[in-house]
Design a protein around this motif. Structure first.
Motif, PDB file in Angstrom:
ATOM      1  N   ILE B   3      28.429  25.333 -31.483  1.00 14.70           N
ATOM      2  CA  ILE B   3      28.630  23.891 -31.361  1.00 14.70           C
ATOM      3  C   ILE B   3      28.148  23.431 -29.988  1.00 14.70           C
ATOM      4  O   ILE B   3      28.505  24.025 -28.976  1.00 14.70           O
ATOM      5  CB  ILE B   3      30.136  23.535 -31.520  1.00 14.70           C
ATOM      6  CG1 ILE B   3      30.622  23.913 -32.917  1.00 14.70           C
ATOM      7  CG2 ILE B   3      30.380  22.076 -31.209  1.00 14.70           C
ATOM      8  CD1 ILE B   3      30.397  22.857 -33.961  1.00 14.70           C
ATOM      9  N   ASN B   4      27.327  22.395 -30.009  1.00 13.65           N
ATOM     10  CA  ASN B   4      26.856  21.831 -28.746  1.00 13.65           C
ATOM     11  C   ASN B   4      27.560  20.519 -28.450  1.00 13.65           C
ATOM     12  O   ASN B   4      27.539  19.612 -29.267  1.00 13.65           O
ATOM     13  CB  ASN B   4      25.345  21.596 -28.795  1.00 13.65           C
ATOM     14  CG  ASN B   4      24.585  22.903 -28.855  1.00 13.65           C
ATOM     15  OD1 ASN B   4      25.011  23.894 -28.251  1.00 13.65           O
ATOM     16  ND2 ASN B   4      23.478  22.921 -29.567  1.00 13.65           N
ATOM     17  N   ILE B   5      28.152  20.442 -27.281  1.00 17.25           N
ATOM     18  CA  ILE B   5      28.824  19.215 -26.856  1.00 17.25           C
ATOM     19  C   ILE B   5      28.148  18.687 -25.593  1.00 17.25           C
ATOM     20  O   ILE B   5      27.862  19.459 -24.672  1.00 17.25           O
ATOM     21  CB  ILE B   5      30.318  19.498 -26.560  1.00 17.25           C
ATOM     22  CG1 ILE B   5      31.033  19.938 -27.833  1.00 17.25           C
ATOM     23  CG2 ILE B   5      30.996  18.266 -25.981  1.00 17.25           C
ATOM     24  CD1 ILE B   5      31.063  18.893 -28.914  1.00 17.25           C
ATOM     25  N   ASP B   6      27.869  17.393 -25.591  1.00 17.36           N
ATOM     26  CA  ASP B   6      27.276  16.762 -24.406  1.00 17.36           C
ATOM     27  C   ASP B   6      28.353  15.979 -23.676  1.00 17.36           C
ATOM     28  O   ASP B   6      28.771  14.907 -24.103  1.00 17.36           O
ATOM     29  CB  ASP B   6      26.132  15.835 -24.824  1.00 17.36           C
ATOM     30  CG  ASP B   6      25.470  15.179 -23.620  1.00 17.36           C
ATOM     31  OD1 ASP B   6      25.911  15.458 -22.483  1.00 17.36           O
ATOM     32  OD2 ASP B   6      24.510  14.414 -23.811  1.00 17.36           O
ATOM     33  N   LEU B   7      28.795  16.543 -22.562  1.00 22.15           N
ATOM     34  CA  LEU B   7      29.896  15.928 -21.812  1.00 22.15           C
ATOM     35  C   LEU B   7      29.483  14.600 -21.168  1.00 22.15           C
ATOM     36  O   LEU B   7      30.332  13.809 -20.785  1.00 22.15           O
ATOM     37  CB  LEU B   7      30.407  16.889 -20.735  1.00 22.15           C
ATOM     38  CG  LEU B   7      30.990  18.216 -21.249  1.00 22.15           C
ATOM     39  CD1 LEU B   7      31.407  19.099 -20.091  1.00 22.15           C
ATOM     40  CD2 LEU B   7      32.166  17.958 -22.185  1.00 22.15           C
ATOM     41  N   GLN B   8      28.164  14.382 -21.052  1.00 21.65           N
ATOM     42  CA  GLN B   8      27.690  13.162 -20.387  1.00 21.65           C
ATOM     43  C   GLN B   8      27.437  12.029 -21.378  1.00 21.65           C
ATOM     44  O   GLN B   8      27.229  10.896 -20.968  1.00 21.65           O
ATOM     45  CB  GLN B   8      26.388  13.451 -19.621  1.00 21.65           C
ATOM     46  CG  GLN B   8      26.439  14.699 -18.762  1.00 21.65           C
ATOM     47  CD  GLN B   8      27.600  14.701 -17.780  1.00 21.65           C
ATOM     48  OE1 GLN B   8      27.936  13.662 -17.224  1.00 21.65           O
ATOM     49  NE2 GLN B   8      28.230  15.852 -17.581  1.00 21.65           N
ATOM     50  N   ASN B  10      27.687   9.077 -24.272  1.00 23.37           N
ATOM     51  CA  ASN B  10      28.606   7.959 -24.470  1.00 23.37           C
ATOM     52  C   ASN B  10      29.588   8.269 -25.593  1.00 23.37           C
ATOM     53  O   ASN B  10      30.722   7.798 -25.589  1.00 23.37           O
ATOM     54  CB  ASN B  10      27.823   6.690 -24.830  1.00 23.37           C
ATOM     55  CG  ASN B  10      26.930   6.239 -23.681  1.00 23.37           C
ATOM     56  OD1 ASN B  10      27.238   6.479 -22.527  1.00 23.37           O
ATOM     57  ND2 ASN B  10      25.822   5.611 -24.010  1.00 23.37           N
ATOM     58  N   GLU B  11      29.128   9.035 -26.573  1.00 28.51           N
ATOM     59  CA  GLU B  11      29.971   9.370 -27.718  1.00 28.51           C
ATOM     60  C   GLU B  11      31.128  10.264 -27.268  1.00 28.51           C
ATOM     61  O   GLU B  11      30.903  11.275 -26.606  1.00 28.51           O
ATOM     62  CB  GLU B  11      29.128  10.100 -28.780  1.00 28.51           C
ATOM     63  CG  GLU B  11      29.809  10.210 -30.125  1.00 28.51           C
ATOM     64  CD  GLU B  11      28.937  10.967 -31.122  1.00 28.51           C
ATOM     65  OE1 GLU B  11      27.958  11.629 -30.691  1.00 28.51           O
ATOM     66  OE2 GLU B  11      29.231  10.911 -32.330  1.00 28.51           O
ATOM     67  N   PRO B  12      32.360   9.885 -27.622  1.00 31.61           N
ATOM     68  CA  PRO B  12      33.519  10.690 -27.223  1.00 31.61           C
ATOM     69  C   PRO B  12      33.390  12.129 -27.701  1.00 31.61           C
ATOM     70  O   PRO B  12      32.826  12.396 -28.763  1.00 31.61           O
ATOM     71  CB  PRO B  12      34.686   9.998 -27.935  1.00 31.61           C
ATOM     72  CG  PRO B  12      34.245   8.596 -28.131  1.00 31.61           C
ATOM     73  CD  PRO B  12      32.768   8.665 -28.340  1.00 31.61           C
ATOM     74  N   ILE B  13      33.936  13.062 -26.912  1.00 30.79           N
ATOM     75  CA  ILE B  13      33.832  14.488 -27.219  1.00 30.79           C
ATOM     76  C   ILE B  13      34.435  14.806 -28.581  1.00 30.79           C
ATOM     77  O   ILE B  13      33.859  15.561 -29.370  1.00 30.79           O
ATOM     78  CB  ILE B  13      34.522  15.313 -26.115  1.00 30.79           C
ATOM     79  CG1 ILE B  13      33.835  15.078 -24.753  1.00 30.79           C
ATOM     80  CG2 ILE B  13      34.497  16.792 -26.461  1.00 30.79           C
ATOM     81  CD1 ILE B  13      34.544  15.735 -23.595  1.00 30.79           C
TER      82      ILE B  13
END
Lengths: 130, 130
Positions: B3-8, B10-13
């Motif tokens: 799973i890739n999460i982009d902490l930066q 706009n979409e909430p984590i």
DNA sequence: TTAACTGTTATATTTAAAGTATAACAGTTA
DNA sequence: TAACTGTTATACTTTAAATATAACAGTTAA
């Protein structure tokens, strides 16, 4: 300008405003060159703050939907930029989760595209105001 | 669980998490009965807080995508609820602005539905992991 | 000239959502 | 007993959204 804003909705007011305006352009209720209310008038009509309208206008201008002449007011852009690669990327990013959830819920490719086709029709063919 | 999460972004984590899981179910990389990591393990893997994972899990449970057995862990629901009227309303609400903007930018009904068809294909037919 | 209107900018404030940090509880399993 | 589940509670920080005033610069009509 018959615009409905839901102050209780999760969707930010300025986003609702942007969407309502884009929908009216798609329906040809708003045509190239048509004017939009000033930020103060529009804000007063909707019962919201001037800055909220301004935020929507600034983003619509940035995205090429409207032109803003300093003292002449706000006008629908006669030459809205066509969908390009950048827009398709944005569209993909927003559509993918919707398609994924629909697929999980058993919708077929044909069912989903038919659903879209029907919505597209309603947005571009419906109504007598255009 | 890749799973890739982009902490930066706009979409909430927790939204990103929900979407990634739904996309993997649609791709059949996650199959009915498959387990998901515990909230603590998942949070540690992604470098985020336990509560953020829990929020995503609770909503996925509420929407019928996963089952949570108190001590047995989290499992993909073998019987994800089919698209009903309520879901179609939600889908309409989310699709309409995208279709409106695409129409404003000159995309035809055929172009838009073809775009969706292609995305649908990529999500359900692509990949060897399923 | 004056008054009324444009968009624009600046500052300050309030509210709500998102995310984090700890901690604890109850039940299961090795 | 120890280690693991999901769950709940509390407190805190950060950010986005929205509001409230106020002012500036340019236009337009009285």
């Amino acid at each position: 300008m018959l615009i409905n804003i839901d102050l209780q909705a999760n969707e930010p007011i300025y986003e609702q405003l942007k969407n309502q305006i884009m929908i009216r352009i798609a329906r040809k209720e708003l045509k190239p060159g048509d004017g939009l209310p000033s930020v103060r008038i529009f804000a007063a009509d909707l019962g919201i703050n001037l800055h909220t309208v301004n935020k929507a206008y600034q983003q619509l201008k940035q995205e090429g939907f409207i032109l803003i002449h300093r003292q002449k007011g706000v006008v629908i852009n006669p030459e809205i930029p066509s969908a390009d690669g950048e827009y398709e990327e944005k569209l993909t990013r927003l559509l993918r989760p919707l398609i994924a959830e629909s697929a999980c819920r058993g919708m077929t490719e044909v069912e989903f595209t038919s659903f879209c086709r029907q919505l597209f029709h309603q947005l571009t063919e419906e109504g007598d105001e255009g």
